[in-house]
Motif scaffolding. Structure first.
Motif, mmCIF file in Angstrom:
data_model
loop_
_atom_site.group_PDB
_atom_site.id
_atom_site.type_symbol
_atom_site.label_atom_id
_atom_site.label_comp_id
_atom_site.label_asym_id
_atom_site.label_seq_id
_atom_site.Cartn_x
_atom_site.Cartn_y
_atom_site.Cartn_z
ATOM 1 N N ARG A 1 0.819 -1.229 0.000
ATOM 2 C CA ARG A 1 0.000 0.000 0.000
ATOM 3 C C ARG A 1 0.841 1.263 0.000
ATOM 4 O O ARG A 1 0.325 2.370 0.151
ATOM 5 N N GLY A 2 2.160 1.107 -0.095
ATOM 6 C CA GLY A 2 2.988 2.298 -0.297
ATOM 7 C C GLY A 2 3.736 2.792 0.927
ATOM 8 O O GLY A 2 4.179 3.931 0.956
ATOM 9 N N VAL A 3 3.859 1.925 1.933
ATOM 10 C CA VAL A 3 4.634 2.325 3.112
ATOM 11 C C VAL A 3 5.961 1.570 3.089
ATOM 12 O O VAL A 3 5.983 0.356 2.882
ATOM 13 N N PRO B 1 5.969 1.166 -10.822
ATOM 14 C CA PRO B 1 5.891 2.385 -11.634
ATOM 15 C C PRO B 1 6.234 3.611 -10.775
ATOM 16 O O PRO B 1 5.705 3.755 -9.678
ATOM 17 N N GLY B 2 7.135 4.441 -11.281
ATOM 18 C CA GLY B 2 7.538 5.621 -10.528
ATOM 19 C C GLY B 2 8.640 5.343 -9.523
ATOM 20 O O GLY B 2 9.166 6.261 -8.893
ATOM 21 N N ARG C 1 12.696 1.782 -4.738
ATOM 22 C CA ARG C 1 12.261 1.010 -5.926
ATOM 23 C C ARG C 1 10.759 0.777 -5.917
ATOM 24 O O ARG C 1 10.126 0.666 -6.954
ATOM 25 N N GLY C 2 10.214 0.685 -4.718
ATOM 26 C CA GLY C 2 8.786 0.391 -4.598
ATOM 27 C C GLY C 2 7.902 1.631 -4.686
ATOM 28 O O GLY C 2 6.695 1.525 -4.473
#
Ligand code: ATP
Length: 236
Positions: free
Chosen positions: A83-85, A111-112, A152-153
């Motif tokens: 979830r982006g943490v 991505p990104g 990277r994530g």
């Protein structure tokens, strides 16, 4: 606006030992907050509960962790990471038997996220050491590697546990510049620190933690006048 991260009444136990007694904090989108406090105050444990590395206590109301309005309290660390943490632990978790490049390429590129070239451009010494084993790196190089690896994530929220600890001033400055850039790009950060000048340079707000509770909150504008209060809550 919904905060990016909301922590409410967070509790944590190690066996019978009750170490977090109702931690409350918020992080807005793109905000950098520091978590300041002496050794043993519960800073690392707070990050572990947010990340799902330490599960909620059984049989207790362990409080809640909300990301972008969604309850993530009971998710494990892989699910929280998805979830982006991203969490960079104090011990940096470099795999010594893998090369620098292999360490960097461990997490899937999202991505990104930062690919190998972007990571090497940010910290060129890692390009030179690409094929060295992780154990051969200095403490500062390991810290950089650990941070670049999680980028990277493409995280939205970075949890950093004492990134400046034990490092030479020149490398602390390099890490500070990198965090400035990440902040400018809108990444939200929770920064656990004992180095007040490092934390003060980056953080929009400081939470002061004592014995498993947040006891004070100091916005950037008040750091100068409240410096003594903040220093009082550090171990060094
Ligand atoms: P430090 O900078 O020393 O890591 P901290 O503020 O991050 O300090 P925590 O590591 O969260 O503090 O520790 C909070 C309390 O929990 C301390 O009393 C510590 O001794 C205890 N503790 C931490 N990890 C464990 C564990 N795995 N088992 C038992 N007790 C623990």
């Amino acid at each position: 606006m919904t905060p990016l991260l909301t922590v409410r009444d967070l509790q944590a136990f190690y066996g019978q030992s009750h170490v977090l007694h109702g931690v409350n904090l918020d992080v807005q989108q793109g905000e950098v907050v520091s978590l300041i406090g002496r050794n043993g105050a519960g800073k690392t444990t707070t990050l572990k509960r947010i990340m799902g590395v330490l599960p909620p206590p059984r049989g207790h109301n362990g409080g809640s962790v909300t990301l972008d309005g969604q309850d993530i309290t009971r998710l494990n660390s892989n699910a929280v990471a998805r979830r982006g943490v991203a969490w960079v632990p104090e011990e940096r978790a470099i795999l010594g038997n893998l090369s620098v490049r292999e360490n960097l390429e461990l997490p899937p590129l999202r991505p990104g996220g930062w690919d190998l070239n972007r990571a090497y451009d940010a910290f060129p010494v890692l390009r030179e050491r690409a094929h060295h084993p992780g154990t051969k790196l200095s403490g500062g190089e390991q810290q950089m590697l650990a941070m670049l690896r999680v980028l990277r994530g493409a995280p939205r929220l970075l949890l950093l546990d004492e990134p400046s600890e034990g490092l030479a001033p020149v490398i602390v400055q390099a890490i500070g510049r990198m965090l400035d850039d990440l902040k400018a790009q809108g990444l939200a950060i929770v920064l656990v620190e004992q180095n007040l000048s490092f934390a003060a340079r980056l953080a929009d707000r400081h939470y002061v933690m004592v014995d498993g509770r947040i006891v004070d909150e100091v916005p950037r504008e008040q750091v100068r006048e409240r410096r003594r209060d903040l220093l009082h809550h550090l171990s060094v």
